[in-house]
Write a protein that holds these residues in place. Structure first.
Motif, PDB file in Angstrom:
ATOM      1  N   LEU A 219       0.849  -3.960   3.266  1.00  0.00           N
ATOM      2  CA  LEU A 219       1.026  -3.395   4.606  1.00  0.00           C
ATOM      3  C   LEU A 219       1.885  -4.339   5.436  1.00  0.00           C
ATOM      4  O   LEU A 219       1.815  -5.565   5.263  1.00  0.00           O
ATOM      5  CB  LEU A 219      -0.322  -3.202   5.310  1.00  0.00           C
ATOM      6  CG  LEU A 219      -1.342  -2.273   4.651  1.00  0.00           C
ATOM      7  CD1 LEU A 219      -2.640  -2.282   5.448  1.00  0.00           C
ATOM      8  CD2 LEU A 219      -0.806  -0.855   4.550  1.00  0.00           C
ATOM      9  N   ASN A 220       2.683  -3.780   6.315  1.00  0.00           N
ATOM     10  CA  ASN A 220       3.404  -4.610   7.275  1.00  0.00           C
ATOM     11  C   ASN A 220       2.414  -5.120   8.318  1.00  0.00           C
ATOM     12  O   ASN A 220       1.410  -4.471   8.636  1.00  0.00           O
ATOM     13  CB  ASN A 220       4.536  -3.827   7.941  1.00  0.00           C
ATOM     14  CG  ASN A 220       4.072  -2.501   8.518  1.00  0.00           C
ATOM     15  OD1 ASN A 220       3.527  -1.672   7.783  1.00  0.00           O
ATOM     16  ND2 ASN A 220       4.295  -2.282   9.796  1.00  0.00           N
TER      17      ASN A 220
ATOM     18  N   PHE B 227      -6.320  -4.613   0.030  1.00  0.00           N
ATOM     19  CA  PHE B 227      -5.125  -4.619   0.872  1.00  0.00           C
ATOM     20  C   PHE B 227      -4.590  -6.039   1.017  1.00  0.00           C
ATOM     21  O   PHE B 227      -5.302  -7.023   0.809  1.00  0.00           O
ATOM     22  CB  PHE B 227      -5.444  -4.052   2.269  1.00  0.00           C
ATOM     23  CG  PHE B 227      -5.907  -2.623   2.247  1.00  0.00           C
ATOM     24  CD1 PHE B 227      -4.995  -1.577   2.266  1.00  0.00           C
ATOM     25  CD2 PHE B 227      -7.262  -2.320   2.192  1.00  0.00           C
ATOM     26  CE1 PHE B 227      -5.420  -0.273   2.241  1.00  0.00           C
ATOM     27  CE2 PHE B 227      -7.693  -1.019   2.166  1.00  0.00           C
ATOM     28  CZ  PHE B 227      -6.773   0.011   2.184  1.00  0.00           C
ATOM     29  N   PHE B 228      -3.319  -6.103   1.399  1.00  0.00           N
ATOM     30  CA  PHE B 228      -2.669  -7.381   1.667  1.00  0.00           C
ATOM     31  C   PHE B 228      -1.645  -7.181   2.765  1.00  0.00           C
ATOM     32  O   PHE B 228      -0.902  -6.202   2.781  1.00  0.00           O
ATOM     33  CB  PHE B 228      -1.966  -7.916   0.410  1.00  0.00           C
ATOM     34  CG  PHE B 228      -1.082  -9.106   0.699  1.00  0.00           C
ATOM     35  CD1 PHE B 228      -1.615 -10.380   0.779  1.00  0.00           C
ATOM     36  CD2 PHE B 228       0.288  -8.947   0.923  1.00  0.00           C
ATOM     37  CE1 PHE B 228      -0.818 -11.473   1.062  1.00  0.00           C
ATOM     38  CE2 PHE B 228       1.089 -10.032   1.210  1.00  0.00           C
ATOM     39  CZ  PHE B 228       0.533 -11.300   1.272  1.00  0.00           C
ATOM     40  N   TRP B 229      -1.645  -8.095   3.727  1.00  0.00           N
ATOM     41  CA  TRP B 229      -0.562  -8.154   4.720  1.00  0.00           C
ATOM     42  C   TRP B 229      -0.422  -9.599   5.186  1.00  0.00           C
ATOM     43  O   TRP B 229      -1.340 -10.404   5.052  1.00  0.00           O
ATOM     44  CB  TRP B 229      -0.810  -7.206   5.900  1.00  0.00           C
ATOM     45  CG  TRP B 229      -1.983  -7.556   6.762  1.00  0.00           C
ATOM     46  CD1 TRP B 229      -2.049  -8.460   7.767  1.00  0.00           C
ATOM     47  CD2 TRP B 229      -3.296  -6.974   6.689  1.00  0.00           C
ATOM     48  NE1 TRP B 229      -3.286  -8.493   8.324  1.00  0.00           N
ATOM     49  CE2 TRP B 229      -4.079  -7.583   7.701  1.00  0.00           C
ATOM     50  CE3 TRP B 229      -3.886  -5.999   5.885  1.00  0.00           C
ATOM     51  CZ2 TRP B 229      -5.411  -7.247   7.900  1.00  0.00           C
ATOM     52  CZ3 TRP B 229      -5.203  -5.671   6.089  1.00  0.00           C
ATOM     53  CH2 TRP B 229      -5.955  -6.278   7.077  1.00  0.00           C
ATOM     54  N   LYS B 230       0.735  -9.914   5.717  1.00  0.00           N
ATOM     55  CA  LYS B 230       1.039 -11.275   6.136  1.00  0.00           C
ATOM     56  C   LYS B 230       0.206 -11.647   7.362  1.00  0.00           C
ATOM     57  O   LYS B 230       0.114 -10.874   8.310  1.00  0.00           O
ATOM     58  CB  LYS B 230       2.531 -11.400   6.444  1.00  0.00           C
ATOM     59  CG  LYS B 230       2.983 -12.829   6.703  1.00  0.00           C
ATOM     60  CD  LYS B 230       4.492 -12.889   6.920  1.00  0.00           C
ATOM     61  CE  LYS B 230       4.948 -14.325   7.166  1.00  0.00           C
ATOM     62  NZ  LYS B 230       6.406 -14.408   7.378  1.00  0.00           N
ATOM     63  N   GLY B 231      -0.379 -12.836   7.333  1.00  0.00           N
ATOM     64  CA  GLY B 231      -1.211 -13.297   8.439  1.00  0.00           C
ATOM     65  C   GLY B 231      -2.559 -12.606   8.499  1.00  0.00           C
ATOM     66  O   GLY B 231      -3.140 -12.481   9.585  1.00  0.00           O
ATOM     67  N   MET B 232      -3.085 -12.171   7.348  1.00  0.00           N
ATOM     68  CA  MET B 232      -4.350 -11.430   7.310  1.00  0.00           C
ATOM     69  C   MET B 232      -5.493 -12.264   7.869  1.00  0.00           C
ATOM     70  O   MET B 232      -6.284 -11.776   8.676  1.00  0.00           O
ATOM     71  CB  MET B 232      -4.658 -10.989   5.877  1.00  0.00           C
ATOM     72  CG  MET B 232      -6.015 -10.310   5.728  1.00  0.00           C
ATOM     73  SD  MET B 232      -6.461  -9.970   4.024  1.00  0.00           S
ATOM     74  CE  MET B 232      -5.301  -8.666   3.636  1.00  0.00           C
TER      75      MET B 232
END
Length: 501
Positions: A347-348, A383-388
């Motif tokens: 995800l973005n 899920f994965f996104w930057k800064g999670m």
């Protein structure tokens, strides 16, 4: 070069007001709310007879002497029939607003700025318990407090003048008598509620409050009932454990205890009027037949998620790179138009579905308001996104339910250890930085070194970006050259002090 001790409460002492108030409460605890109330250094002793008043004063003075507190005679008023206390005039007739404060409100010019309006509403709000329907009168003014909403108009001027007029007619409020029953008179309009607490038809206090948007669209029954429950919460210290009467102009609330009146949210129709549904529930005169239906849930979450990702330039760009050169993105894969990172949906960082996922995995009954690590583990499984981690930490730390119900699980730090008493000058020192100062010759920071024994101090300047070496060099030049090497240094856990200083 000696040791100095304060005889009065000094300015700048951390938690000085709360410390002093706690001391007064503990010292005068046997008398509080019996014949004495105290607010910081303002002590009010009240009595119904002269003999009782002399006894109360004597007991108060003896307690203050035992606690080594002293009163200044010029600031004391004794045996008064009327007294000004915390902006109120207290007498045998009751409590009235201070005339000097009312005069200041009447002479207040029309506010031409948000700051001036804040000052006027702050002053009048202090006496809102004296004004019937204060919230309704001040509603046009409080609307101007919204962001970029200040626009002085005729409606605001009218409310401003009306509020001034209401302040000049503020009644004298009675003091509560707990041997008599209380009366609670409530009313609710289309935009606000107003309540008055009375005894023997004499007001003790007024309370008014605007309705929030949800109540604005509710029925009259709900608004009137909300006025009663809000007033009981507001004045529970008067009503709890004592008989009281509720006066309302809404007739249906008379049947509140039997609950015969339903709100529009719970409205029903009798069977003879509810023809369609009633007939379907009683198929006695029709031929019955068998009818089979198969109902299956359809999972539309992924469809909406794909649509939100298609609107993200980051997703579109990364998806194109993975398709063009999959060897360079060996951790990425594509499945059903979704981009997977190490087998998890990518995800973005600003995707709107992140908020939905956080609520699902934390605040719902399935999430169970778990802590940071368990919430992270659940989300990271899919899920994965930057800064999670940063986003999840912020969400969990701001969860109001967790703040109200959970307790600190870390081991207490233990009792504070007092610093040993110094025996000579410049043997035991304290160090700290003063930052955020205006620039002076390229310097923004002051290093402050204080001697525990004499309270003498040295101050040195530093640029914004300084190192432990620079601080140590400044300390040597500023202190050690004049006083020698100290025996001990006390500082906070600043990285400068606990690294190579």
């Amino acid at each position: 070069m000696g040791h100095y001790e304060f005889r009065v409460m000094p300015f700048g002492l951390c938690n000085a007001p709360s410390t002093f108030q706690a001391t007064m409460n503990e010292l005068l605890k046997p008398f509080l709310r019996k014949f004495l109330i105290v607010f910081f250094d303002d002590i009010l002793v009240y009595s119904t007879t002269w003999d009782a008043h002399l006894n109360h004063l004597e007991r108060t003075f003896q307690t203050l002497l035992q606690g080594q507190f002293f009163l200044k005679g010029s600031k004391c008023l004794l045996a008064q029939q009327q007294l000004e206390y915390l902006g109120h005039i207290v007498s045998a007739q009751g409590v009235a607003a201070d005339p000097s404060k009312i005069q200041a409100m009447v002479q207040w010019p029309s506010p031409m700025s948000l700051k001036a309006l804040h000052g006027f509403l702050g002053l009048t709000g202090f006496y809102r318990r004296f004004i019937k329907g204060y919230a309704s009168i001040a509603a046009p003014l409080t609307t101007l407090l919204k962001k970029d909403g200040f626009n002085w108009c005729p409606a605001a001027q009218s409310a401003f003048d009306q509020l001034k007029k209401a302040m000049t007619k503020a009644p004298v409020l009675a003091l509560p008598n707990f041997t008599l029953p209380f009366q609670l008179e409530t009313d609710a309009s289309g935009s606000a509620m107003g309540v008055v607490l009375m005894q023997q038809d004499h007001p003790i206090a007024f309370f008014s409050k605007p309705f929030y948007p949800r109540l604005l669209h509710s029925s009259t029954y709900v608004r009137e009932l909300h006025a009663i429950t809000s007033a009981m919460k507001k004045w529970r210290q008067y009503l709890l454990g004592y008989p009281f009467v509720i006066l309302t102009d809404h007739r249906s609330l008379k049947l509140l205890m039997s609950h015969l009146i339903q709100t529009p949210e719970q409205q029903y129709r009798a069977g003879k009027h509810n023809v369609v549904a009633d007939a379907l529930s009683r198929p006695t005169d029709i031929v019955q037949s068998h009818f089979f239906i198969l109902s299956m849930p359809r999972f539309i979450f992924l469809d909406k998620l794909r649509q939100s990702l298609q609107d993200s330039p980051d997703f579109v760009s990364l998806l194109a790179k993975v398709r063009r050169d999959p060897a360079s993105f060996h951790l990425y894969s594509i499945h059903n138009d979704l981009l997977l990172y190490d087998g998890k949906i990518w995800l973005n960082h600003d995707n709107p579905f992140i908020r939905l996922l956080l609520e699902e995995y934390h605040t719902t009954p399935l999430g169970g308001h778990m802590g940071l690590y368990k919430t992270m583990a659940r989300i990271q499984g899919n899920f994965f996104w930057k800064g999670m981690r940063s986003i999840v930490h912020t969400f969990v730390s701001q969860c109001s339910t967790c703040q109200h119900t959970k307790y600190e699980t870390q081991k207490p730090a233990g009792l504070l250890q007092p610093i040993p008493l110094p025996h000579d000058t410049w043997e035991d020192l304290s160090l700290d930085f003063i930052t955020g100062l205006p620039p002076s010759l390229g310097h923004y920071v002051i290093l402050m070194v204080v001697d525990h024994f004499s309270k003498d101090a040295h101050f040195g300047t530093l640029p914004t970006h300084f190192t432990a070496f620079k601080v140590a060099r400044l300390f040597m030049d500023m202190v050690c050259k004049h006083h020698g090497i100290p025996r001990s240094l006390v500082s906070d856990r600043d990285p400068i002090f606990i690294s190579r200083f």
